[in-house]
Motif scaffolding. Structure first.
Motif, PDB file in Angstrom:
ATOM      1  N   VAL A   1       0.832  -1.192   0.000  1.00 13.39           N
ATOM      2  CA  VAL A   1       0.000   0.000   0.000  1.00 13.39           C
ATOM      3  C   VAL A   1       0.871   1.248   0.000  1.00 13.39           C
ATOM      4  CG1 VAL A   1      -1.751   1.231   1.325  1.00 13.39           C
ATOM      5  CG2 VAL A   1      -1.764  -1.260   1.278  1.00 13.39           C
ATOM      6  N   GLY A   2       0.480   2.228  -0.795  1.00 11.97           N
ATOM      7  CA  GLY A   2       1.168   3.515  -0.797  1.00 11.97           C
ATOM      8  C   GLY A   2       0.575   4.426   0.259  1.00 11.97           C
ATOM      9  N   SER A   3       0.745   5.705   0.077  1.00  8.30           N
ATOM     10  CA  SER A   3       0.265   6.673   1.068  1.00  8.30           C
ATOM     11  C   SER A   3      -1.262   6.776   1.089  1.00  8.30           C
ATOM     12  CB  SER A   3       0.877   8.053   0.794  1.00  8.30           C
ATOM     13  OG  SER A   3       0.545   8.476  -0.506  1.00  8.30           O
ATOM     14  N   GLU A   4      -1.902   6.471  -0.011  1.00  7.30           N
ATOM     15  CA  GLU A   4      -3.377   6.479  -0.077  1.00  7.30           C
ATOM     16  C   GLU A   4      -3.874   5.079   0.274  1.00  7.30           C
ATOM     17  OE1 GLU A   4      -5.568   8.970  -1.123  1.00  7.30           O
ATOM     18  OE2 GLU A   4      -3.903  10.388  -1.154  1.00  7.30           O
ATOM     19  N   SER A   5      -4.282   4.855   1.513  1.00  9.58           N
ATOM     20  CA  SER A   5      -4.676   3.504   1.902  1.00  9.58           C
ATOM     21  C   SER A   5      -6.144   3.370   2.287  1.00  9.58           C
ATOM     22  CB  SER A   5      -3.797   3.023   3.062  1.00  9.58           C
ATOM     23  OG  SER A   5      -3.977   3.853   4.186  1.00  9.58           O
ATOM     24  N   GLU A   6      -6.879   4.435   2.232  1.00  7.02           N
ATOM     25  CA  GLU A   6      -8.275   4.407   2.666  1.00  7.02           C
ATOM     26  C   GLU A   6      -9.126   3.545   1.736  1.00  7.02           C
ATOM     27  OE1 GLU A   6     -11.845   7.565   3.375  1.00  7.02           O
ATOM     28  OE2 GLU A   6      -9.814   8.175   3.943  1.00  7.02           O
ATOM     29  N   GLY A   7      -9.840   2.583   2.315  1.00 10.72           N
ATOM     30  CA  GLY A   7     -10.778   1.756   1.563  1.00 10.72           C
ATOM     31  C   GLY A   7     -10.177   0.550   0.860  1.00 10.72           C
ATOM     32  N   ILE A   8      -8.870   0.354   0.970  1.00 11.11           N
ATOM     33  CA  ILE A   8      -8.238  -0.760   0.257  1.00 11.11           C
ATOM     34  C   ILE A   8      -8.725  -2.105   0.782  1.00 11.11           C
ATOM     35  CG2 ILE A   8      -6.040  -1.941  -0.173  1.00 11.11           C
ATOM     36  CD1 ILE A   8      -4.776   0.816  -0.528  1.00 11.11           C
ATOM     37  N   LEU A   9      -8.852  -2.244   2.091  1.00 15.71           N
ATOM     38  CA  LEU A   9      -9.309  -3.517   2.656  1.00 15.71           C
ATOM     39  C   LEU A   9     -10.707  -3.867   2.151  1.00 15.71           C
ATOM     40  CD1 LEU A   9      -8.981  -5.937   4.530  1.00 15.71           C
ATOM     41  CD2 LEU A   9      -9.786  -4.491   6.410  1.00 15.71           C
ATOM     42  N   SER A  10     -11.630  -2.931   2.183  1.00 15.29           N
ATOM     43  CA  SER A  10     -13.000  -3.246   1.760  1.00 15.29           C
ATOM     44  C   SER A  10     -13.073  -3.530   0.259  1.00 15.29           C
ATOM     45  CB  SER A  10     -13.962  -2.132   2.150  1.00 15.29           C
ATOM     46  OG  SER A  10     -13.849  -1.018   1.309  1.00 15.29           O
ATOM     47  N   LYS A  11     -12.339  -2.770  -0.539  1.00 13.32           N
ATOM     48  CA  LYS A  11     -12.352  -3.001  -1.990  1.00 13.32           C
ATOM     49  C   LYS A  11     -11.721  -4.336  -2.343  1.00 13.32           C
ATOM     50  CE  LYS A  11     -12.425   1.913  -2.988  1.00 13.32           C
ATOM     51  NZ  LYS A  11     -11.628   3.096  -3.233  1.00 13.32           N
ATOM     52  N   THR A  12     -10.664  -4.685  -1.643  1.00 11.53           N
ATOM     53  CA  THR A  12      -9.981  -5.954  -1.891  1.00 11.53           C
ATOM     54  C   THR A  12     -10.863  -7.134  -1.499  1.00 11.53           C
ATOM     55  OG1 THR A  12      -7.851  -4.895  -1.470  1.00 11.53           O
ATOM     56  CG2 THR A  12      -7.908  -7.285  -1.361  1.00 11.53           C
ATOM     57  N   THR A  13     -11.445  -7.077  -0.318  1.00 13.61           N
ATOM     58  CA  THR A  13     -12.289  -8.186   0.128  1.00 13.61           C
ATOM     59  C   THR A  13     -13.539  -8.303  -0.735  1.00 13.61           C
ATOM     60  OG1 THR A  13     -13.312  -6.779   1.834  1.00 13.61           O
ATOM     61  CG2 THR A  13     -11.435  -8.157   2.498  1.00 13.61           C
ATOM     62  N   ASN A  14     -14.023  -7.188  -1.256  1.00 15.60           N
ATOM     63  CA  ASN A  14     -15.168  -7.222  -2.156  1.00 15.60           C
ATOM     64  C   ASN A  14     -14.825  -7.995  -3.438  1.00 15.60           C
ATOM     65  OD1 ASN A  14     -17.793  -6.600  -3.045  1.00 15.60           O
ATOM     66  ND2 ASN A  14     -17.044  -4.795  -4.140  1.00 15.60           N
TER      67      ASN A  14
END
Length: 167
Positions: free
Chosen positions: A101-114
């Motif tokens: 993950v780079g500096s923009e990490s907001e929402g990565i977990l939810s998008k990935t699990t989706n």
């Protein structure tokens, strides 16, 4: 939290490394002034080796933490997270996805699990490294079965994802 820790230890880089290592490993400070992982007492020498500091840095870090109510409350309530299945996943027929993950990490977990759930694959574990502790934090997802490589391009389209490994 990190502002408080950095402010308290700013003149002592070794103490910052001790505090970071304690948080990274889920080590807590007990009432007896000793460091524990769950109910397992950790020696000053072992922690000093892990944090790459002198044993005196462990003792002085403990003293500072015990003298500060806010820090003591933080460090006395740390709980270890448990076993990360990453290194044994292949042996037990699970899949592993590592997403840098780079500096923009907001929402990565939810998008990935989706994306994973849309493929009908269950998720056994998800572990995200602290963005304040790591220069290039990694989100590790353990899946019920190995994931096909075609998802790599989908993961890379997510804002903030810099690298993906699937194994």
């Amino acid at each position: 939290m990190w502002e408080k820790i950095n402010e308290k230890f700013k003149k002592y880089p070794a103490r910052i490394r001790v505090a970071e290592k304690m948080i990274e490993l889920g080590l807590s400070l007990n009432e007896d002034g000793k460091i524990y992982c769950g109910n397992l007492k950790i020696s000053d020498k072992a922690l000093a080796t892990a944090a790459d500091v002198d044993r005196r840095a462990i003792k002085s870090t403990i003293e500072v933490i015990r003298e500060d109510e806010e820090l003591y409350n933080l460090f006395s309530n740390i709980i270890p997270a448990g076993t990360l299945l990453k290194n044994i996943a292949k042996s037990i027929d699970l899949g592993v996805i590592e997403i840098e993950v780079g500096s923009e990490s907001e929402g990565i977990l939810s998008k990935t699990t989706n994306l994973i759930s849309k493929k009908g694959i269950g998720i056994r574990q998800a572990y995200a490294e602290d963005t304040e502790l790591q220069k290039s934090p990694i989100l590790t997802i353990i899946t019920e079965e190995p994931v096909k490589g075609d998802l790599i391009n989908e993961f890379l389209k997510i804002k903030g994802v810099t690298r993906v490994s699937i194994y």
